[in-house]
Design an enzyme around this catalytic site. Sequence first.
Site, PDB file in Angstrom:
ATOM      1  N   CYS A   1     -26.225   1.850  -1.366  1.00 18.30           N
ATOM      2  CA  CYS A   1     -26.358   0.401  -1.187  1.00 18.30           C
ATOM      3  C   CYS A   1     -26.302  -0.314  -2.545  1.00 18.30           C
ATOM      4  O   CYS A   1     -27.093  -0.029  -3.454  1.00 18.30           O
ATOM      5  CB  CYS A   1     -27.674   0.079  -0.472  1.00 18.30           C
ATOM      6  SG  CYS A   1     -28.079  -1.674  -0.456  1.00 18.30           S
TER       7      CYS A   1
ATOM      8  N   ASP B   1     -25.928 -14.604  -8.630  1.00 14.91           N
ATOM      9  CA  ASP B   1     -24.787 -14.200  -7.813  1.00 14.91           C
ATOM     10  C   ASP B   1     -23.556 -14.097  -8.710  1.00 14.91           C
ATOM     11  O   ASP B   1     -23.303 -14.962  -9.550  1.00 14.91           O
ATOM     12  CB  ASP B   1     -24.557 -15.221  -6.690  1.00 14.91           C
ATOM     13  CG  ASP B   1     -23.636 -14.678  -5.606  1.00 14.91           C
ATOM     14  OD1 ASP B   1     -24.108 -14.501  -4.461  1.00 14.91           O
ATOM     15  OD2 ASP B   1     -22.444 -14.425  -5.898  1.00 14.91           O
TER      16      ASP B   1
ATOM     17  N   HIS C   1     -35.318  -1.357   0.951  1.00 14.25           N
ATOM     18  CA  HIS C   1     -34.081  -1.610   1.700  1.00 14.25           C
ATOM     19  C   HIS C   1     -34.379  -1.986   3.151  1.00 14.25           C
ATOM     20  O   HIS C   1     -34.903  -1.192   3.920  1.00 14.25           O
ATOM     21  CB  HIS C   1     -33.178  -0.368   1.678  1.00 14.25           C
ATOM     22  CG  HIS C   1     -31.879  -0.578   2.388  1.00 14.25           C
ATOM     23  ND1 HIS C   1     -30.770  -1.108   1.767  1.00 14.25           N
ATOM     24  CD2 HIS C   1     -31.518  -0.376   3.685  1.00 14.25           C
ATOM     25  CE1 HIS C   1     -29.769  -1.198   2.641  1.00 14.25           C
ATOM     26  NE2 HIS C   1     -30.209  -0.762   3.814  1.00 14.25           N
TER      27      HIS C   1
ATOM     28  N   ASN D   1     -27.632 -14.849   5.523  1.00 12.93           N
ATOM     29  CA  ASN D   1     -26.551 -14.512   6.437  1.00 12.93           C
ATOM     30  C   ASN D   1     -26.908 -13.222   7.172  1.00 12.93           C
ATOM     31  O   ASN D   1     -27.464 -12.296   6.580  1.00 12.93           O
ATOM     32  CB  ASN D   1     -25.240 -14.350   5.660  1.00 12.93           C
ATOM     33  CG  ASN D   1     -24.862 -15.635   4.931  1.00 12.93           C
ATOM     34  OD1 ASN D   1     -25.075 -16.723   5.440  1.00 12.93           O
ATOM     35  ND2 ASN D   1     -24.338 -15.507   3.725  1.00 12.93           N
TER      36      ASN D   1
ATOM     37  N   GLY E   1     -21.517 -14.023   8.172  1.00 10.43           N
ATOM     38  CA  GLY E   1     -21.121 -14.088   6.769  1.00 10.43           C
ATOM     39  C   GLY E   1     -21.798 -13.077   5.867  1.00 10.43           C
ATOM     40  O   GLY E   1     -21.671 -13.146   4.644  1.00 10.43           O
TER      41      GLY E   1
ATOM     42  N   HIS F   1     -28.022  -5.521   2.759  1.00 14.42           N
ATOM     43  CA  HIS F   1     -29.383  -5.396   2.208  1.00 14.42           C
ATOM     44  C   HIS F   1     -29.921  -6.823   2.221  1.00 14.42           C
ATOM     45  O   HIS F   1     -29.346  -7.701   1.570  1.00 14.42           O
ATOM     46  CB  HIS F   1     -29.314  -4.813   0.790  1.00 14.42           C
ATOM     47  CG  HIS F   1     -30.651  -4.638   0.114  1.00 14.42           C
ATOM     48  ND1 HIS F   1     -31.057  -3.438  -0.447  1.00 14.42           N
ATOM     49  CD2 HIS F   1     -31.654  -5.518  -0.116  1.00 14.42           C
ATOM     50  CE1 HIS F   1     -32.265  -3.591  -0.989  1.00 14.42           C
ATOM     51  NE2 HIS F   1     -32.653  -4.848  -0.798  1.00 14.42           N
TER      52      HIS F   1
ATOM     53  N   HIS G   1     -31.066 -10.369   1.850  1.00 14.92           N
ATOM     54  CA  HIS G   1     -31.130 -11.204   0.642  1.00 14.92           C
ATOM     55  C   HIS G   1     -31.145 -12.670   1.026  1.00 14.92           C
ATOM     56  O   HIS G   1     -30.534 -13.074   2.019  1.00 14.92           O
ATOM     57  CB  HIS G   1     -29.964 -10.912  -0.306  1.00 14.92           C
ATOM     58  CG  HIS G   1     -28.611 -10.973   0.336  1.00 14.92           C
ATOM     59  ND1 HIS G   1     -28.102  -9.946   1.100  1.00 14.92           N
ATOM     60  CD2 HIS G   1     -27.665 -11.944   0.336  1.00 14.92           C
ATOM     61  CE1 HIS G   1     -26.904 -10.285   1.530  1.00 14.92           C
ATOM     62  NE2 HIS G   1     -26.604 -11.484   1.099  1.00 14.92           N
TER      63      HIS G   1
HETATM   64  P1  5GP Z   1     -23.651 -12.242   1.725  1.00 13.98           P
HETATM   65  O1  5GP Z   1     -22.284 -12.765   2.034  1.00 13.98           O
HETATM   66  O2  5GP Z   1     -23.809 -10.774   2.073  1.00 13.98           O
HETATM   67  O3  5GP Z   1     -24.738 -13.098   2.289  1.00 13.98           O
HETATM   68  O4  5GP Z   1     -23.822 -12.395   0.169  1.00 13.98           O
HETATM   69  C1  5GP Z   1     -23.497 -11.405  -0.741  1.00 13.98           C
HETATM   70  C2  5GP Z   1     -23.434 -12.071  -2.090  1.00 13.98           C
HETATM   71  O5  5GP Z   1     -23.490 -11.059  -3.065  1.00 13.98           O
HETATM   72  C3  5GP Z   1     -22.139 -12.860  -2.346  1.00 13.98           C
HETATM   73  O6  5GP Z   1     -22.455 -14.214  -2.626  1.00 13.98           O
HETATM   74  C4  5GP Z   1     -21.503 -12.141  -3.538  1.00 13.98           C
HETATM   75  O7  5GP Z   1     -20.908 -13.020  -4.458  1.00 13.98           O
HETATM   76  C5  5GP Z   1     -22.673 -11.396  -4.148  1.00 13.98           C
HETATM   77  N1  5GP Z   1     -22.308 -10.148  -4.800  1.00 13.98           N
HETATM   78  C6  5GP Z   1     -21.515  -9.169  -4.304  1.00 13.98           C
HETATM   79  N2  5GP Z   1     -21.429  -8.131  -5.148  1.00 13.98           N
HETATM   80  C7  5GP Z   1     -22.211  -8.464  -6.213  1.00 13.98           C
HETATM   81  C8  5GP Z   1     -22.527  -7.791  -7.442  1.00 13.98           C
HETATM   82  O8  5GP Z   1     -22.087  -6.669  -7.730  1.00 13.98           O
HETATM   83  N3  5GP Z   1     -23.356  -8.437  -8.300  1.00 13.98           N
HETATM   84  C9  5GP Z   1     -23.869  -9.670  -8.032  1.00 13.98           C
HETATM   85  N4  5GP Z   1     -24.659 -10.225  -8.957  1.00 13.98           N
HETATM   86  N5  5GP Z   1     -23.599 -10.327  -6.890  1.00 13.98           N
HETATM   87  C10 5GP Z   1     -22.774  -9.734  -5.989  1.00 13.98           C
HETATM   88 ZN    ZN Z   2     -30.316  -1.529  -0.145  1.00 13.45          ZN
END
Ligand code: 5GP
Ligand code: ZN
Length: 105
Positions: free
Chosen positions: A3, A29, A45, A86, A92, A97, A99
């Site tokens: 993860c 992000d 997790h 999300n 989305g 994990h 967040h």
């Molecule tokens: P989700 O769409 O799952 O709610 O949000 C995932 C977020 O994680 C996205 O806004 C994406 O830009 C961010 N993200 C994905 N991979 C990484 C990473 O390796 N490092 C960081 N800092 N953010 C990430």
């Molecule tokens: Zn995790």
Amino acid sequence: MSCLFCQIANKEKESDEVFEDDQFFVFKDINPKTRIHVLIIPKRHIESVNHMDEEDVELVGTLFLTAKRMAEQLGVADSGYRLEINVGRGGGQIIDHLHVHLMAD
Ligand code: 5GP
Ligand code: ZN
């Protein structure tokens, strides 16, 4: 552990760290949608809100308290900010994990 966010919380993968305590990790992000865009994650997790259990209730309450404190630390508590969670692909969610996105312009 494969993860991505577990790896970030464990510092096995680099991130732009904003805050850490025993339960949570907060980082910028990688692809910010707003001027301020940080992600608040529990170190433990939990895949998503769909995977929450009774035993997670206190942790998730503290997750929101952490979001409030982050908004204060980042100077947007008074001007205002958005929290987004999300759930599932249709909602989305890309990283499985739990967040909270904290976003402010
Ligand atoms: P989700 O769409 O799952 O709610 O949000 C995932 C977020 O994680 C996205 O806004 C994406 O830009 C961010 N993200 C994905 N991979 C990484 C990473 O390796 N490092 C960081 N800092 N953010 C990430
Ligand atoms: Zn995790």
